[in-house]
Design a protein around this motif. Sequence first.
Motif, PDB file in Angstrom:
ATOM      1  N   ARG A 149      -2.756  -9.471   9.055  1.00  0.00           N
ATOM      2  CA  ARG A 149      -2.264 -10.170  10.247  1.00  0.00           C
ATOM      3  C   ARG A 149      -1.182 -11.158   9.829  1.00  0.00           C
ATOM      4  N   HIS A 150      -0.142 -11.241  10.662  1.00  0.00           N
ATOM      5  CA  HIS A 150       0.930 -12.200  10.427  1.00  0.00           C
ATOM      6  C   HIS A 150       1.380 -12.746  11.766  1.00  0.00           C
ATOM      7  N   ASN A 151       1.350 -14.069  11.881  1.00  0.00           N
ATOM      8  CA  ASN A 151       1.692 -14.717  13.155  1.00  0.00           C
ATOM      9  C   ASN A 151       0.876 -14.134  14.308  1.00  0.00           C
ATOM     10  N   HIS A 152      -0.422 -13.979  14.080  1.00  0.00           N
ATOM     11  CA  HIS A 152      -1.380 -13.502  15.088  1.00  0.00           C
ATOM     12  C   HIS A 152      -1.159 -12.044  15.486  1.00  0.00           C
ATOM     13  N   GLN A 153      -0.324 -11.337  14.757  1.00  0.00           N
ATOM     14  CA  GLN A 153      -0.048  -9.939  15.050  1.00  0.00           C
ATOM     15  C   GLN A 153      -0.527  -9.066  13.889  1.00  0.00           C
ATOM     16  N   CYS A 154      -1.244  -7.990  14.206  1.00  0.00           N
ATOM     17  CA  CYS A 154      -1.701  -7.071  13.170  1.00  0.00           C
ATOM     18  C   CYS A 154      -0.562  -6.144  12.748  1.00  0.00           C
ATOM     19  N   TRP A 155      -0.465  -5.946  11.435  1.00  0.00           N
ATOM     20  CA  TRP A 155       0.536  -5.059  10.858  1.00  0.00           C
ATOM     21  C   TRP A 155      -0.148  -4.059   9.953  1.00  0.00           C
ATOM     22  N   GLU A 156       0.471  -2.873   9.817  1.00  0.00           N
ATOM     23  CA  GLU A 156      -0.028  -1.862   8.896  1.00  0.00           C
ATOM     24  C   GLU A 156       1.106  -1.473   7.947  1.00  0.00           C
ATOM     25  N   ILE A 157       0.857  -1.651   6.649  1.00  0.00           N
ATOM     26  CA  ILE A 157       1.836  -1.301   5.619  1.00  0.00           C
ATOM     27  C   ILE A 157       1.431   0.035   5.017  1.00  0.00           C
ATOM     28  N   LEU A 158       2.318   1.014   5.093  1.00  0.00           N
ATOM     29  CA  LEU A 158       2.034   2.369   4.610  1.00  0.00           C
ATOM     30  C   LEU A 158       2.767   2.606   3.291  1.00  0.00           C
ATOM     31  N   GLN A 159       2.042   3.066   2.297  1.00  0.00           N
ATOM     32  CA  GLN A 159       2.617   3.279   0.973  1.00  0.00           C
ATOM     33  C   GLN A 159       2.070   4.557   0.351  1.00  0.00           C
ATOM     34  N   VAL A 160       2.668   4.956  -0.760  1.00  0.00           N
ATOM     35  CA  VAL A 160       2.201   6.113  -1.515  1.00  0.00           C
ATOM     36  C   VAL A 160       2.105   5.716  -2.982  1.00  0.00           C
ATOM     37  N   TYR A 161       0.924   5.838  -3.564  1.00  0.00           N
ATOM     38  CA  TYR A 161       0.727   5.603  -4.990  1.00  0.00           C
ATOM     39  C   TYR A 161       0.793   6.951  -5.704  1.00  0.00           C
ATOM     40  N   ASN A 162       1.624   7.032  -6.725  1.00  0.00           N
ATOM     41  CA  ASN A 162       1.755   8.257  -7.508  1.00  0.00           C
ATOM     42  C   ASN A 162       0.814   8.211  -8.708  1.00  0.00           C
ATOM     43  N   LEU A 163       0.051   9.282  -8.899  1.00  0.00           N
ATOM     44  CA  LEU A 163      -0.833   9.355 -10.051  1.00  0.00           C
ATOM     45  C   LEU A 163      -0.007   9.561 -11.314  1.00  0.00           C
ATOM     46  N   THR A 164      -0.508   9.093 -12.444  1.00  0.00           N
ATOM     47  CA  THR A 164       0.156   9.252 -13.734  1.00  0.00           C
ATOM     48  C   THR A 164      -0.759  10.057 -14.649  1.00  0.00           C
ATOM     49  N   PRO A 165      -0.257  10.471 -15.817  1.00  0.00           N
ATOM     50  CA  PRO A 165      -1.123  11.207 -16.749  1.00  0.00           C
ATOM     51  C   PRO A 165      -2.327  10.411 -17.233  1.00  0.00           C
ATOM     52  N   THR A 166      -2.255   9.085 -17.124  1.00  0.00           N
ATOM     53  CA  THR A 166      -3.381   8.235 -17.523  1.00  0.00           C
ATOM     54  C   THR A 166      -4.311   8.037 -16.329  1.00  0.00           C
ATOM     55  N   PRO A 167      -5.530   8.531 -16.366  1.00  0.00           N
ATOM     56  CA  PRO A 167      -6.464   8.335 -15.248  1.00  0.00           C
ATOM     57  C   PRO A 167      -6.683   6.849 -14.971  1.00  0.00           C
ATOM     58  N   GLY A 168      -6.589   6.493 -13.711  1.00  0.00           N
ATOM     59  CA  GLY A 168      -6.779   5.102 -13.332  1.00  0.00           C
ATOM     60  C   GLY A 168      -5.511   4.281 -13.325  1.00  0.00           C
ATOM     61  N   ARG A 169      -4.394   4.906 -13.687  1.00  0.00           N
ATOM     62  CA  ARG A 169      -3.111   4.205 -13.629  1.00  0.00           C
ATOM     63  C   ARG A 169      -2.220   4.893 -12.609  1.00  0.00           C
ATOM     64  N   LEU A 170      -1.604   4.089 -11.739  1.00  0.00           N
ATOM     65  CA  LEU A 170      -0.803   4.592 -10.632  1.00  0.00           C
ATOM     66  C   LEU A 170       0.562   3.909 -10.635  1.00  0.00           C
ATOM     67  N   THR A 171       1.491   4.489  -9.896  1.00  0.00           N
ATOM     68  CA  THR A 171       2.823   3.904  -9.774  1.00  0.00           C
ATOM     69  C   THR A 171       3.267   3.927  -8.320  1.00  0.00           C
ATOM     70  N   LEU A 172       3.714   2.781  -7.865  1.00  0.00           N
ATOM     71  CA  LEU A 172       4.363   2.684  -6.558  1.00  0.00           C
ATOM     72  C   LEU A 172       5.862   2.597  -6.829  1.00  0.00           C
ATOM     73  N   ARG A 173       6.583   3.641  -6.496  1.00  0.00           N
ATOM     74  CA  ARG A 173       7.990   3.722  -6.860  1.00  0.00           C
ATOM     75  C   ARG A 173       8.852   2.829  -5.994  1.00  0.00           C
ATOM     76  N   GLY A 174       9.769   2.121  -6.656  1.00  0.00           N
ATOM     77  CA  GLY A 174      10.741   1.300  -5.955  1.00  0.00           C
ATOM     78  C   GLY A 174      12.035   2.056  -5.754  1.00  0.00           C
TER      79      GLY A 174
END
Length: 237
Positions: A109-134
């Motif tokens: 919530r921001h300024n009494h308004q609900c927001w939804e942020i949508l993203q995609v995490y990319n899996l890497t060869p290391t299990p448990g490690r992810l990347t959010l690409r910029g």
Amino acid sequence: MAGVWRCMLAVVVLMCVCLWGSTDAVGGARSRPRPQRRPRKKPKVDPIDLTPPTQNIDIKQMTGPWYLLNTASKCSYLINHGTKVEPTVMTLTFSTASNQTLSVSTKTRHNHQCWEILQVYNLTPTPGRLTLRGTRPELNTEIVIRDTDYSSYAIMYYQKQGEMTMKLYGRSVDNLSEPMLTKFEQLAEKQNLGLAYLFPFPTYSHCGDVDQDHKISKLILCPHMLKKQTDPAMQAL
């Protein structure tokens, strides 16, 4: 005649002295120590590279809702407005199309308004490690699932441009146990994030459904970034 020989001997001696002095000068120049090379700088190691994810992480068990309970960060907004943070819930969905990504929905919530942020995490060869690409590789966010039992808590590390943020998530808002908090605080301390940099989040009044006009696809590590992203001029960045 003897005088002539004395003169010739004197000249030979002087020539020898001059040659000896010249050789000494050249030799001295050669014997000067060469300037030593500066030792090579050790390659920079990112803190997150020293943070191994939990062993044998099963990413599929990480799917579903996670409530943000606590954050450890030196984010300037949290330092100045840490008492004004809003309830936040993250939902992970495993992509069946590629098997290499996680869809991420974060509601806050921001300024009494609900927001939804949508993203995609990319899996890497290391299990448990992810990347959010910029927009550029140097703007990537590296993510590590540091510790979890899948059913009650998860501790995740986020690093962008060398800055580390840690988050403690719970499957519900009612199972915030003391051992869980202690573990989070101890791990934060190892990242030089002491008690002054811990910010608990509310465990009530979470957002439900969000209308399409209040959904954005950006990385939000600090709450003040949400205000920037809602500005049309910033959404193109």
